[in-house]
Write a protein that holds these residues in place. Sequence first.
Motif, PDB file in Angstrom:
ATOM      1  N   GLY A 175       0.630  -1.542   0.186  1.00 19.89           N
ATOM      2  CA  GLY A 175      -0.122   0.147  -0.053  1.00 19.89           C
ATOM      3  C   GLY A 175       1.155   1.205   0.215  1.00 19.89           C
ATOM      4  O   GLY A 175       1.894   1.263   0.829  1.00 19.89           O
ATOM      5  N   THR A 176       0.271   2.114  -0.575  1.00 18.38           N
ATOM      6  CA  THR A 176       1.494   3.347  -0.508  1.00 18.38           C
ATOM      7  C   THR A 176       0.229   4.096   0.680  1.00 18.38           C
ATOM      8  O   THR A 176      -0.867   4.676   0.624  1.00 18.38           O
ATOM      9  N   ALA A 177       0.632   5.089   0.912  1.00 18.44           N
ATOM     10  CA  ALA A 177       0.403   5.838   2.293  1.00 18.44           C
ATOM     11  C   ALA A 177       1.420   6.772   3.287  1.00 18.44           C
ATOM     12  O   ALA A 177       2.553   6.146   3.292  1.00 18.44           O
ATOM     13  N   ARG A 178       0.691   7.520   3.745  1.00 22.30           N
ATOM     14  CA  ARG A 178       1.637   8.492   4.397  1.00 22.30           C
ATOM     15  C   ARG A 178       2.174   7.804   6.008  1.00 22.30           C
ATOM     16  O   ARG A 178       1.577   7.216   6.674  1.00 22.30           O
ATOM     17  N   PRO A 179       3.374   7.798   6.606  1.00 20.63           N
ATOM     18  CA  PRO A 179       4.122   6.642   7.287  1.00 20.63           C
ATOM     19  C   PRO A 179       3.522   6.875   8.828  1.00 20.63           C
ATOM     20  O   PRO A 179       3.334   6.125   9.399  1.00 20.63           O
ATOM     21  N   ALA A 180       2.422   8.084   9.201  1.00 22.15           N
ATOM     22  CA  ALA A 180       1.737   8.257  10.141  1.00 22.15           C
ATOM     23  C   ALA A 180       0.616   6.559   9.987  1.00 22.15           C
ATOM     24  O   ALA A 180       0.131   5.928  11.598  1.00 22.15           O
ATOM     25  N   ALA A 198       7.711  10.493   0.286  1.00 28.34           N
ATOM     26  CA  ALA A 198       9.146  10.495   0.238  1.00 28.34           C
ATOM     27  C   ALA A 198      10.047   9.996  -1.514  1.00 28.34           C
ATOM     28  O   ALA A 198      10.926  10.328  -1.419  1.00 28.34           O
ATOM     29  N   GLY A 199       9.620  10.212  -2.721  1.00 28.42           N
ATOM     30  CA  GLY A 199       9.188   9.671  -3.613  1.00 28.42           C
ATOM     31  C   GLY A 199       8.664   8.707  -4.677  1.00 28.42           C
ATOM     32  O   GLY A 199       7.430   8.344  -3.935  1.00 28.42           O
ATOM     33  N   ASP A 200       9.464   8.298  -5.820  1.00 29.57           N
ATOM     34  CA  ASP A 200       8.280   7.411  -6.663  1.00 29.57           C
ATOM     35  C   ASP A 200       8.076   6.382  -6.520  1.00 29.57           C
ATOM     36  O   ASP A 200       9.087   5.510  -5.992  1.00 29.57           O
ATOM     37  N   PHE A 201       6.314   5.552  -6.091  1.00 29.05           N
ATOM     38  CA  PHE A 201       7.131   4.714  -5.388  1.00 29.05           C
ATOM     39  C   PHE A 201       7.014   3.500  -6.535  1.00 29.05           C
ATOM     40  O   PHE A 201       7.546   2.506  -5.921  1.00 29.05           O
TER      41      PHE A 201
END
Length: 311
Positions: A175-180, A198-201
């Motif tokens: 999954g892509t998501a913010r670290p929190a 933080a960068g390109d997935f």
Amino acid sequence: MKRMQAIVQTVFGGPEVLGYTETDVPEPGPGEVLVRVGGAGVNPGDAVLRSGRVPDLVTLPWTPGNDVAGTVERVGAGVTRFVPGDEVYGMLPVSPRGAYAEYTAAPAAALAPKPKNLDFAQAAAVPLVAITAWQALAVLARVRPGDRVLIHAAAGGVGHVAVQLAKEAGAHVIGTARPAKHGWLRELGADELIDYTAGDFRTAVSPVDVVLDLVGGAYGPRSLDVLKPGGLLIGASIDPGTDEQEATGRGLRYAWVTAEPSGQALEPITDRIEAGGLEVTVKHTYPLSEAAAAHHAIEERRTTGKLVLAP
């Protein structure tokens, strides 16, 4: 004529056009039931329709809201599936009579018995996101054990349900998501998580079998880059950024998923919820009068889980 409070929109625009006003309680027509609303889910699509980006779908004046949970008050002609007092939930078709109200008239065929272990606010968060995730992963992708599935916006409404359904099917879930939000998503079943800020997935994931793109725009063509040969990209946003022709030209597959109102489609969802195998997280519940605030929040696109209105 009995009166009620409802959100009524008379012009397209920002959240401020959502007026909290008194209006008539609708009459259920043939095949419909009158529902006393206990909760109304708030979805990004509600904001898209409110804005006027797809004006052909909306007839003004309009009460928004597709997701509903509540109690049957009366039934229209021909309805035998429900009786007054039944607790129901479902996804409504787009019409001038939505769920942002104290009462709504809904097609009986769009409703299902409410999961016994959910209250109205929790149940109202379920229909659209669960039907969308189920159609994408179980029907279109037919996810199997060992498949690698990438879900964009994994912490959102559809995304966090999709994580659970993909994991249940035996997939390796990314999954892509913010670290929190990573810890919570791991609890739901995600195996890998990518911080999209933080960068390109594309540099953080090895090839996958299925991508469920809940973001759209530039994410569409970039998602094609991470698919295995013959892999499937499923788009679910109004601006998918790519199409079947582009995917086919690269030896890949593309499909666009949309949820259709259906009480029957909710049956496998209800079973999983009542068995404890699927949860839909409600981040915040707003009073009906604060629908505009809920729309401001949903348009920030940083919501964890779902937002709900409670009359």
